[in-house]
Structure formats: structure tokens, C-alpha cells
Design a protein around this motif. Sequence first.
Motif, short mmCIF file in Angstrom:
data_model
loop_
_atom_site.label_atom_id
_atom_site.label_comp_id
_atom_site.label_asym_id
_atom_site.label_seq_id
_atom_site.Cartn_x
_atom_site.Cartn_y
_atom_site.Cartn_z
N ASP A 1 0.72 -1.18 -0.11
CA ASP A 1 -0.17 -0.04 0.05
C ASP A 1 0.93 1.28 -0.03
OD1 ASP A 1 -2.17 -1.44 0.08
OD2 ASP A 1 -2.72 -1.29 1.97
N THR A 2 2.21 1.29 0.52
CA THR A 2 2.99 2.22 0.47
C THR A 2 3.34 2.72 -0.88
OG1 THR A 2 3.79 1.95 2.91
CG2 THR A 2 5.37 2.99 1.66
N TYR A 3 3.61 1.62 -1.59
CA TYR A 3 3.92 1.93 -3.00
C TYR A 3 2.99 2.56 -3.64
CZ TYR A 3 7.95 -1.47 -1.59
OH TYR A 3 9.13 -1.96 -0.91
N LEU A 4 1.73 1.81 -3.69
CA LEU A 4 0.55 2.46 -4.16
C LEU A 4 0.64 3.89 -3.92
CD1 LEU A 4 -1.82 1.91 -6.12
CD2 LEU A 4 -2.98 1.19 -4.00
N LYS A 5 0.41 4.26 -2.65
CA LYS A 5 0.43 5.53 -2.30
C LYS A 5 1.46 6.58 -2.85
CE LYS A 5 -1.20 8.46 1.64
NZ LYS A 5 -2.68 8.35 1.80
N ALA A 6 2.61 6.00 -3.06
CA ALA A 6 3.91 6.83 -3.41
C ALA A 6 3.56 6.87 -4.93
CB ALA A 6 5.15 5.95 -3.17
N TRP A 7 3.07 5.99 -5.48
CA TRP A 7 2.87 6.11 -7.10
C TRP A 7 1.66 6.97 -7.26
CZ3 TRP A 7 4.47 3.87 -11.36
CH2 TRP A 7 3.88 4.04 -12.59
N SER A 8 0.79 7.22 -6.31
CA SER A 8 -0.35 7.99 -6.75
C SER A 8 -0.10 9.62 -6.20
CB SER A 8 -1.56 7.61 -6.15
OG SER A 8 -1.72 7.38 -4.60
N SER A 9 0.90 9.65 -5.23
CA SER A 9 1.07 11.09 -4.79
C SER A 9 2.24 11.67 -5.49
CB SER A 9 1.18 11.18 -3.31
OG SER A 9 2.56 10.18 -2.89
N MET A 10 3.20 10.97 -6.10
CA MET A 10 4.33 11.53 -6.73
C MET A 10 4.15 12.43 -7.90
SD MET A 10 7.42 10.62 -5.52
CE MET A 10 8.07 9.06 -4.79
N PRO A 11 3.42 12.34 -8.88
CA PRO A 11 3.07 13.61 -9.70
C PRO A 11 2.95 14.88 -9.12
CG PRO A 11 1.78 11.56 -10.61
CD PRO A 11 2.43 11.27 -8.96
N THR A 12 2.24 15.06 -8.15
CA THR A 12 1.92 16.28 -7.38
C THR A 12 2.78 16.79 -6.42
OG1 THR A 12 0.36 15.27 -5.77
CG2 THR A 12 -0.56 16.03 -8.14
N GLN A 13 3.62 15.63 -5.85
CA GLN A 13 4.41 16.14 -4.77
C GLN A 13 5.76 15.47 -5.22
OE1 GLN A 13 2.97 14.37 -1.18
NE2 GLN A 13 4.59 15.43 0.13
N ARG A 14 7.04 16.33 -5.14
CA ARG A 14 8.28 15.63 -5.07
C ARG A 14 8.85 15.66 -3.91
NH1 ARG A 14 10.83 14.91 -10.22
NH2 ARG A 14 13.04 14.40 -9.78
N PRO A 15 9.13 14.48 -3.34
CA PRO A 15 9.68 14.30 -2.03
C PRO A 15 11.15 14.80 -1.90
CG PRO A 15 9.71 12.26 -2.67
CD PRO A 15 8.88 13.13 -3.76
N SER A 16 11.58 15.51 -0.99
CA SER A 16 13.08 15.86 -0.82
C SER A 16 14.01 14.79 -0.24
CB SER A 16 13.49 17.10 0.04
OG SER A 16 12.80 16.78 1.09
N CYS A 17 13.33 13.89 0.49
CA CYS A 17 13.98 12.86 1.11
C CYS A 17 13.12 11.32 0.68
CB CYS A 17 14.27 13.06 2.40
SG CYS A 17 15.11 11.68 3.35
N LEU A 18 13.33 10.68 -0.23
CA LEU A 18 12.65 9.51 -0.51
C LEU A 18 12.28 8.71 0.82
CD1 LEU A 18 10.79 7.94 -2.59
CD2 LEU A 18 13.05 7.13 -3.25
N MET A 19 13.63 8.35 1.18
CA MET A 19 13.45 7.33 2.67
C MET A 19 12.43 7.88 3.61
SD MET A 19 16.72 6.46 5.01
CE MET A 19 16.62 4.86 6.00
N ALA A 20 12.50 9.21 3.96
CA ALA A 20 11.78 9.77 4.90
C ALA A 20 10.23 9.80 4.47
CB ALA A 20 11.99 11.16 5.31
N PHE A 21 10.00 10.15 3.24
CA PHE A 21 8.58 10.11 2.43
C PHE A 21 8.00 8.60 2.76
CE2 PHE A 21 6.26 9.62 -1.52
CZ PHE A 21 5.31 10.60 -1.44
N LEU A 22 8.80 7.47 2.22
CA LEU A 22 8.27 6.22 2.22
C LEU A 22 7.89 5.72 3.92
CD1 LEU A 22 10.50 4.71 -0.53
CD2 LEU A 22 8.17 5.28 -0.62
N GLY A 23 9.07 6.37 4.65
CA GLY A 23 8.71 5.89 6.03
C GLY A 23 7.61 6.25 6.61
N LYS A 24 7.21 7.47 6.55
CA LYS A 24 6.01 8.22 6.86
C LYS A 24 4.88 7.62 6.34
CE LYS A 24 3.77 12.68 7.35
NZ LYS A 24 3.87 13.94 6.96
#
Length: 104
Positions: free
Chosen positions: A50-73
Motif C-alpha cells: 500500500d505504501t508503494y501504491l500511495k507513493a505512486w499516486s502522490s508523486m506526480p503532485t509532490q516531489r519528496p526531498s528525502c525519499l526514505m523519509a517520505f516512504l517511512g512516513k
Amino acid sequence: MVEDDKIIDLYWQRSEMSISETDAKYGPYCHSISCNILHSKEDAEECVNDTYLKAWSSMPTQRPSCLMAFLGKITRNLSLDRYRKNHAKKRGEGEPDLVLTELG
């Protein structure tokens, strides 16, 4: 290992390789977070997916500065939601035997 900027670019390009690259680099990290919260390998696996799905759907509108923290959250929040769901009072606070006794 692929660098985070390149993984994020794969998400923005809508490439399915972004998921496999994310799993290769951050899969163990996300599993660790989820397993420590849920204490269930199966539930943790679902939360990581579900994390990967949420990352997939939120990436086009949001570009995380730290991918590790983004996925961890994301993983932490999904795991906590699953924990609350599994331990809700109406579900017997995670005790299936108690629920079945009440039904009897």
C-alpha cells in the motif's frame, strides 16, 4: 543501487520500474517499520504494498526531498491505521476468541 533522484524521476515518468527499484532499495526499511508496529508479517507486507501504491499516486503532485523519509512516513501511517483497525473495541480489541464468544 539506484539513487533516490533517479527513482523519483521514474515515478514522475510513470514507469513501473519505480516500484521495483523502490522495493529493492527501501523494501527492508519499510518492512521493518511495519513489522515493528503490527507484529504480523502478512499485515506488514500489505502495508508496504500500500505504501508503494500511495507513493505512486502522490508523486506526480509532490516531489519528496528525502525519499526514505517520505516512504517511512507513509508506511508508518498505514501501519498505525492497520493497527488501530485490528485492535478496535468493536473488533474485540484484537482478540478473535472474545468476539466469537460474544457471538455465541
